[in-house]
Design a protein around this motif. Structure first.
Motif, short mmCIF file in Angstrom:
data_model
loop_
_atom_site.label_atom_id
_atom_site.label_comp_id
_atom_site.label_asym_id
_atom_site.label_seq_id
_atom_site.Cartn_x
_atom_site.Cartn_y
_atom_site.Cartn_z
N LEU A 1 -42.58 -32.32 20.47
CA LEU A 1 -43.81 -32.86 21.04
C LEU A 1 -43.64 -33.26 22.51
CD1 LEU A 1 -44.93 -35.13 18.06
CD2 LEU A 1 -45.82 -32.87 18.67
N ARG A 2 -42.61 -32.77 23.12
CA ARG A 2 -42.31 -33.14 24.50
C ARG A 2 -43.47 -32.77 25.43
NH1 ARG A 2 -39.14 -30.68 28.83
NH2 ARG A 2 -38.00 -32.31 29.97
N TYR A 3 -43.97 -33.79 26.17
CA TYR A 3 -45.08 -33.64 27.11
C TYR A 3 -46.34 -33.10 26.43
CZ TYR A 3 -41.73 -34.42 30.88
OH TYR A 3 -40.79 -34.96 31.72
N TYR B 1 -51.77 -38.64 18.43
CA TYR B 1 -51.15 -39.32 19.59
C TYR B 1 -52.22 -39.45 20.67
CZ TYR B 1 -46.76 -38.17 17.24
OH TYR B 1 -45.74 -38.06 16.32
N LEU B 2 -52.90 -40.58 20.68
CA LEU B 2 -54.09 -40.74 21.52
C LEU B 2 -53.79 -40.62 23.01
CD1 LEU B 2 -55.85 -43.69 19.64
CD2 LEU B 2 -56.29 -41.23 19.46
N LEU B 3 -52.61 -41.04 23.45
CA LEU B 3 -52.25 -40.96 24.86
C LEU B 3 -51.20 -39.90 25.14
CD1 LEU B 3 -52.16 -44.77 25.84
CD2 LEU B 3 -54.02 -43.12 26.14
N GLY B 4 -50.89 -39.09 24.16
CA GLY B 4 -49.91 -38.03 24.35
C GLY B 4 -48.49 -38.51 24.13
N ASN B 5 -47.54 -37.68 24.59
CA ASN B 5 -46.12 -37.96 24.40
C ASN B 5 -45.38 -37.81 25.71
OD1 ASN B 5 -47.34 -36.46 21.88
ND2 ASN B 5 -45.70 -37.76 21.06
N ASP B 6 -44.25 -38.49 25.82
CA ASP B 6 -43.48 -38.47 27.06
C ASP B 6 -42.43 -37.37 27.05
OD1 ASP B 6 -41.55 -39.38 25.35
OD2 ASP B 6 -41.34 -41.36 26.28
N LEU C 1 -39.52 -37.27 26.00
CA LEU C 1 -38.71 -37.21 24.79
C LEU C 1 -39.56 -37.09 23.54
CD1 LEU C 1 -35.98 -39.91 25.58
CD2 LEU C 1 -35.78 -37.42 25.76
N GLY C 2 -40.85 -36.86 23.73
CA GLY C 2 -41.75 -36.72 22.59
C GLY C 2 -42.13 -38.04 21.95
N ARG C 3 -41.89 -39.15 22.63
CA ARG C 3 -42.24 -40.46 22.08
C ARG C 3 -43.71 -40.76 22.33
NH1 ARG C 3 -37.42 -43.56 25.14
NH2 ARG C 3 -38.52 -42.48 26.82
N CYS C 4 -44.30 -41.53 21.43
CA CYS C 4 -45.72 -41.87 21.52
C CYS C 4 -45.95 -42.85 22.67
CB CYS C 4 -46.18 -42.50 20.20
SG CYS C 4 -47.91 -43.06 20.22
N ILE C 5 -46.76 -42.44 23.63
CA ILE C 5 -47.01 -43.27 24.81
C ILE C 5 -47.79 -44.53 24.44
CG2 ILE C 5 -48.18 -43.37 27.03
CD1 ILE C 5 -47.50 -40.46 27.44
N LEU C 6 -48.76 -44.40 23.55
CA LEU C 6 -49.55 -45.55 23.15
C LEU C 6 -48.68 -46.61 22.48
CD1 LEU C 6 -52.21 -47.03 22.74
CD2 LEU C 6 -52.57 -45.70 20.64
N SER C 7 -47.79 -46.18 21.62
CA SER C 7 -46.89 -47.13 20.96
C SER C 7 -45.99 -47.83 21.95
CB SER C 7 -46.05 -46.40 19.90
OG SER C 7 -46.87 -45.80 18.92
N ARG C 8 -45.53 -47.08 22.95
CA ARG C 8 -44.65 -47.69 23.96
C ARG C 8 -45.43 -48.64 24.87
NH1 ARG C 8 -39.70 -45.88 24.28
NH2 ARG C 8 -39.45 -46.29 26.51
N ILE C 9 -46.69 -48.34 25.12
CA ILE C 9 -47.53 -49.26 25.89
C ILE C 9 -47.70 -50.57 25.13
CG2 ILE C 9 -49.88 -49.69 26.67
CD1 ILE C 9 -48.47 -47.95 28.59
N VAL D 1 -42.53 -36.14 36.86
CA VAL D 1 -43.57 -35.14 36.60
C VAL D 1 -44.91 -35.66 37.11
CG1 VAL D 1 -42.40 -34.05 34.65
CG2 VAL D 1 -43.83 -36.06 34.26
N MET D 2 -44.88 -36.47 38.14
CA MET D 2 -46.10 -37.10 38.61
C MET D 2 -47.10 -36.11 39.17
SD MET D 2 -44.63 -38.92 42.09
CE MET D 2 -46.24 -39.61 42.45
N PHE D 3 -46.63 -34.95 39.62
CA PHE D 3 -47.54 -33.95 40.18
C PHE D 3 -48.02 -32.95 39.12
CE2 PHE D 3 -44.93 -35.21 43.88
CZ PHE D 3 -45.95 -35.71 44.68
#
Length: 298
Positions: A45-47, A54-59, A61-69, A236-238
């Motif tokens: 699930l990387r990027y 996953y409402l906000l996607g994945n980072d 490493l495929g981790r849930c962005i919403l959960s990390r927020i 990956v900001m761009f």
């Protein structure tokens, strides 16, 4: 009651307070609100783009962005509130001692404060981190060692003002114990000043915590923190700028909520400032102190 009524009339204050309360509740009960394990790695699930699961996607490493927020609220906000309480507690005790008793006690405490405030906040924090090492705990210790001096100086000024009132002098002349005078007469009138400077400092402390984590000096992987999430997404900001959006907006919204609530609280405690807010002709001494505190912190 008067303060509560004034706050209830301010829609921006109520909205800010609601955001802060919800943020604290979500942070305290993060396991209940988090849809996934914030440290669970799923490289398939990387990027990944936002989806129903996953409402906000994945980072990266495929981790849930919403959960990390959600879990990032704890180091970014809740721990800041704890350190702020400790710093204010130390500052209140020393500020009351210096402002009420004066003399040698005042001189000793203020010289220590002058020494602590003679260096920029970031420089002192980096010095402490250099001695103790990187990590969230060491940054929080650095903040506790630095912030109390500013609170002590500001609170001392407020106490000195009220300690010269006639009813306080009469109480001293009547033989009432100093502790009783402080608790009955000084604490109630200085509480508003303490509340305002405390609420006004939270925003800057959250930004500083996030800044140190962004530089890699704060909380370490795999733990989640908003500043560290910004650092991880900058590569990956761009190509994937949305990865910066979630933690960036979280910081902006929470810091803005605390700042708006601080301004509204100051006006609620002193309605005379309402005219100043609209006319922008005068700035209260406490507002000047808040501006100076931000300069010292930087």
């Amino acid at each position: 009651m008067r303060v509560l009524k004034n706050l209830l009339k301010d829609k921006l204050a109520m909205m800010s307070l609601l955001i802060i309360i919800l943020t604290i509740i979500v942070g305290l009960f993060a396991p209940l609100f988090s849809p996934h394990d914030p440290n669970e790695i799923t490289m398939s699930l990387r990027y990944s783009s936002p989806s129903f699961q996953y409402l906000l996607g994945n980072d990266h490493l495929g981790r849930c962005i919403l959960s990390r927020i959600i879990y990032g609220i704890r180091p970014s906000v809740l721990w800041v509130l704890l350190i702020l309480f400790i710093s204010v507690f130390i500052g209140v005790i020393l500020g009351f001692l210096a402002g009420y008793f004066r003399g040698k006690v005042d001189i000793i405490i203020m010289r220590i404060c002058d020494t602590m405030l003679s260096f920029p906040g970031y420089v002192m924090a980096l010095a402490v981190i250099g001695i103790l090492g990187v990590g969230l705990e060491n940054i929080l210790i650095a903040f506790a060692l630095i912030k109390w001096a500013w609170f002590a100086r500001v609170i001392r000024t407020s106490v000195m003002q009220y300690a010269e009132l006639d009813y306080v002098k009469f109480s001293k002349a009547s033989g009432i114990r100093d502790l009783s005078i402080i608790c009955r007469h000084i604490v109630p009138v200085t509480f508003s000043d303490i509340a305002v400077i405390s609420s006004g400092s939270i925003g800057s402390m959250i930004l500083q915590i996030s800044g140190f984590s962004f530089l890699g000096l704060g909380i370490q992987a795999p733990n989640a923190e908003w500043g560290m999430m910004l650092n991880e997404a900058r590569e990956v900001m761009f190509t994937r700028p949305e990865l910066l959006l979630a933690p960036g907006l979280a910081i902006v919204i929470v810091v803005s909520a605390f700042n708006f609530l601080s301004d509204s609280l100051q006006i609620a405690l002193d309605p005379k400032l309402i005219n100043n807010k609209h006319k922008h002709k005068q700035i209260s001494p406490l507002s000047k102190m808040k501006v100076q505190e931000k300069g010292v912190a930087n």
